[in-house]
Design an enzyme around this catalytic site. Structure first.
Site, short mmCIF file in Angstrom:
data_model
loop_
_atom_site.label_atom_id
_atom_site.label_comp_id
_atom_site.label_asym_id
_atom_site.label_seq_id
_atom_site.Cartn_x
_atom_site.Cartn_y
_atom_site.Cartn_z
CG ASP A 61 0.43 2.46 -7.46
OD1 ASP A 61 -0.73 2.08 -7.26
OD2 ASP A 61 1.00 3.31 -6.76
CD GLN B 15 -2.39 -2.39 -0.46
OE1 GLN B 15 -2.72 -3.46 0.01
NE2 GLN B 15 -3.29 -1.51 -0.88
N GLY C 113 -5.62 1.43 -5.43
CA GLY C 113 -6.24 2.13 -6.55
C GLY C 113 -5.85 1.36 -7.80
CG HIS C 114 -6.24 -2.33 -8.12
ND1 HIS C 114 -6.53 -3.59 -7.68
CD2 HIS C 114 -5.21 -1.89 -7.37
CE1 HIS C 114 -5.71 -3.90 -6.68
NE2 HIS C 114 -4.91 -2.88 -6.46
CE LYS D 256 -1.55 -4.29 -6.91
NZ LYS D 256 -0.58 -3.19 -7.09
P1 GDP Z 1 -2.35 -1.17 -9.76
O1 GDP Z 1 -2.56 -0.45 -8.47
O2 GDP Z 1 -1.26 -2.19 -9.68
O3 GDP Z 1 -3.62 -1.74 -10.32
O4 GDP Z 1 -1.84 -0.06 -10.79
P2 GDP Z 1 -2.43 1.42 -10.99
O5 GDP Z 1 -3.73 1.32 -11.72
O6 GDP Z 1 -2.41 2.16 -9.71
O7 GDP Z 1 -1.30 2.06 -11.89
C1 GDP Z 1 -0.95 1.50 -13.11
C2 GDP Z 1 -1.18 2.55 -14.22
O8 GDP Z 1 -0.56 2.12 -15.39
C3 GDP Z 1 -2.67 2.71 -14.58
O9 GDP Z 1 -2.87 4.04 -14.96
C4 GDP Z 1 -2.83 1.77 -15.76
O10 GDP Z 1 -3.89 2.16 -16.64
C5 GDP Z 1 -1.50 1.93 -16.45
N1 GDP Z 1 -1.00 0.75 -17.18
C6 GDP Z 1 -1.10 -0.57 -16.85
N2 GDP Z 1 -0.39 -1.34 -17.72
C7 GDP Z 1 0.16 -0.46 -18.61
C8 GDP Z 1 1.04 -0.63 -19.73
O11 GDP Z 1 1.47 -1.73 -20.08
N3 GDP Z 1 1.41 0.51 -20.39
C9 GDP Z 1 0.97 1.75 -20.02
N4 GDP Z 1 1.39 2.81 -20.70
N5 GDP Z 1 0.16 1.94 -18.97
C10 GDP Z 1 -0.23 0.84 -18.27
P1 IMO Z 2 -2.21 -0.47 -5.08
O1 IMO Z 2 -3.07 -1.66 -4.75
C1 IMO Z 2 1.09 2.12 -3.81
C2 IMO Z 2 1.48 2.81 0.53
C3 IMO Z 2 1.19 4.21 1.05
C4 IMO Z 2 2.13 4.25 2.24
C5 IMO Z 2 2.07 2.82 2.78
C6 IMO Z 2 1.12 2.64 3.95
O2 IMO Z 2 -2.90 0.58 -5.88
O3 IMO Z 2 -0.89 -0.91 -5.64
P2 IMO Z 2 -1.54 2.53 4.14
O4 IMO Z 2 -2.61 3.56 3.83
O5 IMO Z 2 -1.68 1.26 3.40
O6 IMO Z 2 -1.38 2.31 5.62
O7 IMO Z 2 -0.16 3.21 3.66
O8 IMO Z 2 1.64 2.01 1.69
N1 IMO Z 2 0.39 2.20 -0.27
C7 IMO Z 2 0.42 2.07 -1.60
N2 IMO Z 2 1.35 2.45 -2.52
N3 IMO Z 2 0.00 1.43 -4.21
C8 IMO Z 2 -0.93 1.02 -3.31
O9 IMO Z 2 -1.96 0.22 -3.64
C9 IMO Z 2 -0.76 1.36 -1.94
N4 IMO Z 2 -1.48 1.13 -0.81
C10 IMO Z 2 -0.75 1.64 0.21
O10 IMO Z 2 1.49 5.19 0.09
O11 IMO Z 2 3.44 4.46 1.80
MG MG Z 3 -2.62 1.47 -7.69
#
Ligand code: GDP
Ligand code: IMO
Ligand code: MG
Length: 427
Positions: A13, A223, A40-41, A16
């Site tokens: 999170d 991840q 979840g991206h 990415k």
């Molecule tokens: P990922 O799993 O690595 O793709 O990240 P997620 O989407 O799960 O979580 C990142 C969150 O931060 C999302 O809600 C993005 O829209 C938000 N985000 C990404 N870059 C920035 C940033 O530079 N500033 C802010 N405020 N939000 C960001």
């Molecule tokens: P993105 O790509 C954050 C965590 C779960 C749990 C562990 C194992 O959005 O960064 P799993 O279902 O993979 O067997 O769970 O890994 N986990 C994540 N945490 N971001 C993710 O993906 C994750 N995918 C799995 O919360 O601790």
């Molecule tokens: Mg994510």
């Protein structure tokens, strides 16, 4: 043959999805190489917000071919509903390529994931419950179902039988559940076969030919480094290799082809699920990071655990991935703190430790050693260049860069594509 890997440097999170989407306009292929719909991206384009789970974030860039590589585990129902969801919003998904060697997350893998977690009780991992671990376990046990198996009913039936043989014993005798019928699973999987057929391809050949023809290929990790099955905080990890080497095995490219490895690094730290987290905050600061940063899981809706930046982890990510650059995200979230603590080392049993301890018990005891950096109060979300940032924000970035061991080549100051400061070009 520029081949870039983009991966999470912390516990996932990090942003990415946003970073991949940003580069998507300039690259020819975006390839997911591991994980599944545990990811979840989030991608924000103008006033539109997309949550992608299985599809590579390049899917939103019209010129880019999205690829799901052999290392990914694929839940066909999730993939098909993600595709139709995007089609309804006017996104063309016809270029998608799906590896015939990718493993299928079957309904029984999802069941096993959920009952195992329930059985573990207090010792649970806190998985996303999407069947990720059991599907990779089947792959390693050589009883997995691959995408290509959907096109041979007899083989598919034999494989489902073999997989359920043992699983039904466990489900009925250990977990007190009903047995799962082979025919029902086969019927469901066959129903997906024709819907997926247009996308199935020899992705290893496609990607390698693209590199030979000087196309730009971006490998997008799910991840993060500390969730890696080998290099993460085992057993509180996911069941694949998000680290850079995973791009080679999960897409079928040799390490000699990779030219750049970009670590996505949040300006503070978050984690979802169980496991050690030295800089975790249980006070108002943690609550504020969660609120301002919108730190709630895209996949499971769980609140993310929040804490200060941990330079020990960033240094570790640089090492195990051979990072060439960092993309620092969410700097804007830190606006408003008078002072910002940064963890520069750990104290373990009274001793200062500079590097991530290799023993799990030591890491569980690690206490953060903080250095205080001066904060800033100016709104930075409109900053377009490094010099637009307030002096203290510049100093924060420079300090993180120094501690983390690789140059910070871009800075996120908001969720949108254009809310980014580019320092060095990635291409
Ligand atoms: P990922 O799993 O690595 O793709 O990240 P997620 O989407 O799960 O979580 C990142 C969150 O931060 C999302 O809600 C993005 O829209 C938000 N985000 C990404 N870059 C920035 C940033 O530079 N500033 C802010 N405020 N939000 C960001
Ligand atoms: P993105 O790509 C954050 C965590 C779960 C749990 C562990 C194992 O959005 O960064 P799993 O279902 O993979 O067997 O769970 O890994 N986990 C994540 N945490 N971001 C993710 O993906 C994750 N995918 C799995 O919360 O601790
Ligand atoms: Mg994510």
């Amino acid at each position: 043959m520029p081949a870039l890997v983009l991966l999470g440097a912390q516990w996932g999170d990090e942003g990415k999805g946003k970073a991949t989407d940003l580069l998507g306009g300039s690259v020819d292929y975006v390839v997911r190489y591991q994980g599944g719909n545990n990811a979840g991206h989030t991608v924000v384009v103008g006033d539109q917000k997309y949550a992608l789970h299985l599809l590579p974030s390049g899917i939103l860039s019209p010129g880019c071919t999205p690829v799901i590589g052999n290392g990914v585990v694929v839940d066909p129902s999730v993939l098909l509903s993600e595709l139709s969801g995007l089609n309804e919003r006017g996104v063309d998904t016809s270029k998608l390529l799906l590896s015939g060697n990718a493993h299928i997350i079957t309904p029984y893998n999802v069941t096993v994931d959920k009952v195992t977690e329930r059985f573990l009780g207090k010792r649970k991992i806190g998985t996303t419950g999407r069947g990720i671990g059991p599907t990779y376990a089947d792959k390693i046990n050589r009883v997995g179902i691959r995408v290509q198996d959907l096109y041979d009913e007899s083989i598919l039936t034999q494989k489902v039988e073999a997989a359920l043989d043992v699983k039904n014993q466990i489900l009925t005798k250990l977990y007190n559940r009903r047995a799962i019928a082979v025919d029902q699973v086969v019927e469901e999987l066959l129903d997906y076969a024709e819907k997926l057929r247009p996308y199935v391809a020899d992705t290893v050949l496609v990607i390698n030919e693209a590199l030979e023809n000087d196309k730009v290929v971006l490998f997008e990790g799910g991840q993060g480094t500390l969730l890696d099955i080998d290099h993460g905080t085992y057993p509180f990890v996911t069941s694949s290799n998000p680290t850079a080497g995973g791009a080679c095995t999960g897409a079928g490219v040799g390490p000699t082809k990779i030219s750049r490895v970009i670590g996505i690094l949040k300006a503070y730290t978050t984690r979802v699920g169980a496991g050690p987290f030295p800089t975790e905050l249980f006070d108002e600061d943690g609550e504020a990071l969660r609120r301002i940063g919108g730190e709630r899981g895209v996949t499971t809706g769980r609140d993310r655990r929040c804490g200060w930046f941990d330079a020990v982890i960033a240094r570790y990510a640089t090492r195990v991935n051979g990072l060439t650059d960092f993309f620092l995200t969410k700097l804007d979230v830190l606006t408003g703190w008078e002072q910002i603590p940064v963890c520069v080392a750990y104290e373990i049993d009274g001793k200062r430790v500079e590097e991530l301890p290799y023993s799990q018990s030591d890491f569980h005891h690690a206490k953060p050693v903080y250095e205080m950096l001066p904060g800033w109060s100016e709104d930075i979300s409109k900053a377009k260049s490094f010099s637009d940032l307030p002096k203290n924000a510049q100093a924060y970035v420079k300090a993180l860069e120094e501690m983390s061991g690789a140059p910070i080549s871009a800075i996120g100051v908001g969720p949108g594509r254009d809310e980014t400061i580019e320092i060095n070009s990635f291409l």
